[in-house]
Enzyme design. Sequence first.
Site, PDB file in Angstrom:
ATOM      1  N   GLY A 163      -2.698   7.906   3.228  1.00  0.00           N
ATOM      2  CA  GLY A 163      -3.670   7.946   2.141  1.00  0.00           C
ATOM      3  C   GLY A 163      -4.270   9.328   2.052  1.00  0.00           C
ATOM      4  N   ARG A 164      -5.515   9.473   2.530  1.00  0.00           N
ATOM      5  CA  ARG A 164      -6.238  10.748   2.401  1.00  0.00           C
ATOM      6  C   ARG A 164      -5.522  11.902   3.083  1.00  0.00           C
ATOM      7  NH1 ARG A 164     -11.484   8.632   4.989  1.00  0.00           N
ATOM      8  NH2 ARG A 164      -9.856   7.461   6.098  1.00  0.00           N
ATOM      9  N   GLY A 184      -4.532   3.710   7.640  1.00  0.00           N
ATOM     10  CA  GLY A 184      -5.842   4.138   8.125  1.00  0.00           C
ATOM     11  C   GLY A 184      -5.797   5.317   9.064  1.00  0.00           C
ATOM     12  N   CYS A 223     -10.238  -3.366  -1.888  1.00  0.00           N
ATOM     13  CA  CYS A 223     -11.135  -2.448  -2.599  1.00  0.00           C
ATOM     14  C   CYS A 223     -12.600  -2.813  -2.338  1.00  0.00           C
ATOM     15  CB  CYS A 223     -10.841  -2.485  -4.101  1.00  0.00           C
ATOM     16  SG  CYS A 223     -11.933  -1.378  -5.006  1.00  0.00           S
ATOM     17  N   GLN A 276       0.359  -2.037  -7.853  1.00  0.00           N
ATOM     18  CA  GLN A 276      -0.724  -2.793  -7.229  1.00  0.00           C
ATOM     19  C   GLN A 276      -1.653  -3.391  -8.279  1.00  0.00           C
ATOM     20  OE1 GLN A 276      -4.301  -1.322  -5.194  1.00  0.00           O
ATOM     21  NE2 GLN A 276      -3.514  -2.336  -3.360  1.00  0.00           N
ATOM     22  N   PRO A 316      -1.646   3.204  -2.315  1.00  0.00           N
ATOM     23  CA  PRO A 316      -2.255   3.190  -3.655  1.00  0.00           C
ATOM     24  C   PRO A 316      -3.637   3.818  -3.534  1.00  0.00           C
ATOM     25  CG  PRO A 316      -2.297   0.986  -2.666  1.00  0.00           C
ATOM     26  CD  PRO A 316      -1.601   1.892  -1.690  1.00  0.00           C
ATOM     27  N   MET A 317      -3.934   4.790  -4.369  1.00  0.00           N
ATOM     28  CA  MET A 317      -5.280   5.390  -4.350  1.00  0.00           C
ATOM     29  C   MET A 317      -5.733   5.655  -5.780  1.00  0.00           C
ATOM     30  SD  MET A 317      -5.592   7.922  -1.074  1.00  0.00           S
ATOM     31  CE  MET A 317      -4.124   8.892  -1.339  1.00  0.00           C
TER      32      MET A 317
HETATM   33  C1  LIG Z   1      -9.905   7.811  -3.301  1.00  0.00           C
HETATM   34  C2  LIG Z   1      -9.304   6.549  -2.740  1.00  0.00           C
HETATM   35  C3  LIG Z   1      -8.829   5.597  -3.607  1.00  0.00           C
HETATM   36  C4  LIG Z   1      -8.268   4.414  -3.097  1.00  0.00           C
HETATM   37  N1  LIG Z   1      -7.771   3.494  -3.966  1.00  0.00           N
HETATM   38  C5  LIG Z   1      -7.151   2.389  -3.480  1.00  0.00           C
HETATM   39  C6  LIG Z   1      -6.530   1.470  -4.373  1.00  0.00           C
HETATM   40  O1  LIG Z   1      -6.509   1.652  -5.598  1.00  0.00           O
HETATM   41  N2  LIG Z   1      -5.935   0.385  -3.814  1.00  0.00           N
HETATM   42  C7  LIG Z   1      -5.925   0.164  -2.454  1.00  0.00           C
HETATM   43  O2  LIG Z   1      -5.380  -0.834  -1.992  1.00  0.00           O
HETATM   44  N3  LIG Z   1      -6.483   1.027  -1.607  1.00  0.00           N
HETATM   45  C8  LIG Z   1      -7.080   2.138  -2.090  1.00  0.00           C
HETATM   46  N4  LIG Z   1      -7.600   3.043  -1.208  1.00  0.00           N
HETATM   47  C9  LIG Z   1      -7.430   2.827   0.240  1.00  0.00           C
HETATM   48  C10 LIG Z   1      -6.147   3.513   0.741  1.00  0.00           C
HETATM   49  O3  LIG Z   1      -5.008   2.936   0.152  1.00  0.00           O
HETATM   50  C11 LIG Z   1      -6.027   3.432   2.275  1.00  0.00           C
HETATM   51  O4  LIG Z   1      -5.809   2.112   2.681  1.00  0.00           O
HETATM   52  C12 LIG Z   1      -7.273   3.967   2.967  1.00  0.00           C
HETATM   53  O5  LIG Z   1      -7.689   5.189   2.379  1.00  0.00           O
HETATM   54  C13 LIG Z   1      -7.036   4.187   4.465  1.00  0.00           C
HETATM   55  O6  LIG Z   1      -6.019   5.109   4.674  1.00  0.00           O
HETATM   56  P1  LIG Z   1      -6.295   6.683   5.001  1.00  0.00           P
HETATM   57  O7  LIG Z   1      -7.275   6.725   6.132  1.00  0.00           O
HETATM   58  O8  LIG Z   1      -4.928   7.173   5.354  1.00  0.00           O
HETATM   59  O9  LIG Z   1      -6.869   7.288   3.767  1.00  0.00           O
HETATM   60  C14 LIG Z   1      -8.188   4.199  -1.695  1.00  0.00           C
HETATM   61  C15 LIG Z   1      -8.677   5.188  -0.833  1.00  0.00           C
HETATM   62  C16 LIG Z   1      -9.227   6.352  -1.337  1.00  0.00           C
HETATM   63  C17 LIG Z   1      -9.724   7.398  -0.379  1.00  0.00           C
END
Ligand SMILES: Cc1cc2nc3c(=O)[nH]c(=O)nc-3n(C[C@H](O)[C@H](O)[C@H](O)COP(=O)(O)O)c2cc1C
Length: 324
Positions: A223-224, A200, A99, A70, A16-17
Amino acid sequence: MNIKSLHLKHNILLAPMAGITDLSCRLLMRPFGLGLAFTEMVSANGLVLGGDATRDLLTSVPEDRPLGIQLFGENPATLAEACRQVGPHGDLIDLNMGCPVKKVVRSGAGSALMQTPKRVAQIVAAMRRATDLPLTVKIRAGWDQSSINFLEIARIAEQEGADAVTLHPRTRSQGFSGTADWALIGELKHRATIPIIGSGDIFEAEDARRMLNETGCDAVMIGRGCYGNPWLAKNFLALQNEQAAVAPSLEDCRDVAFRHMEIFLRYNNERKAVLDMRKHLCWYAKGLPGAAQFRASINQACSIDEMRTLIRHFFEHAATIEVP
Ligand SMILES: Cc1cc2nc3c(=O)[nH]c(=O)nc-3n(C[C@H](O)[C@H](O)[C@H](O)COP(=O)(O)O)c2cc1C
């Protein structure tokens, strides 16, 4: 992999992002092989108060399945009511406990919940009573370095009926700095009896495989790493099947950029598309010759036609430049 009654075809999930994983992003990514995708975080308070903007985040279509919804909030009764309301819109409900955003944390929601284990127990129990859908929680390592309590929070969630836990092993204080400590995912997997999803720093297919191997987690969440790179999931699945990874060509990148924009326009008006598509288009261009110039012009573009022309010219130009 199964989460309660929900069977997932693949063990790679889209995180979720907020501001990123809207319906168009999910639809673009799904054909590349996601086991599950999540909505952006949805405010339980906003839903229960009847906010249209909040409800819009639930917009989905039959091809957008399986879908995790979510929720974030701090009040057990409100979160339970939100579960009842979102039930028909998805296949799984997830509680956000990660968050780090100030406004969210100040209200006691998101990662602030990591500081209130008793409240977590009340919330998960209330949500469990309110829905028969698979219920998961997404947590961080803890609030800060002096209060690493992911094992305690995960145990409480499990006891109160959660069906899986996602761990992003950074503290709230860390935000997105430093590196995710995957060893914590391994520790949690070792203790838990429900599926564990690792999140992560997965930027390449090989990272996803390494997380699975090093931690023993049941699934990985990207995610990213999917910014401008929907091939990440496909390449991970290829790696698992000992097949070669695909390196997208310029035409592939151009086609995906156009496809993303067309999908976005199906569900949004032009004004929103011009604003929201900027970041995605810049990500599709990243690393290619002329990307900085493209970024500058796409951020000034005022219409979709102008954006289409810029994309076409950018990829035509990139194709004429020989990469050494
Ligand atoms: C722009 C952005 C928005 C995010 N929004 C959420 C969200 O709405 N809910 C959530 O649980 N995590 C959110 N996250 C966290 C991601 O779900 C993820 O756990 C985190 O970015 C680590 O993973 P990554 O390193 O692969 O990005 C967000 C991350 C980013 C960068």
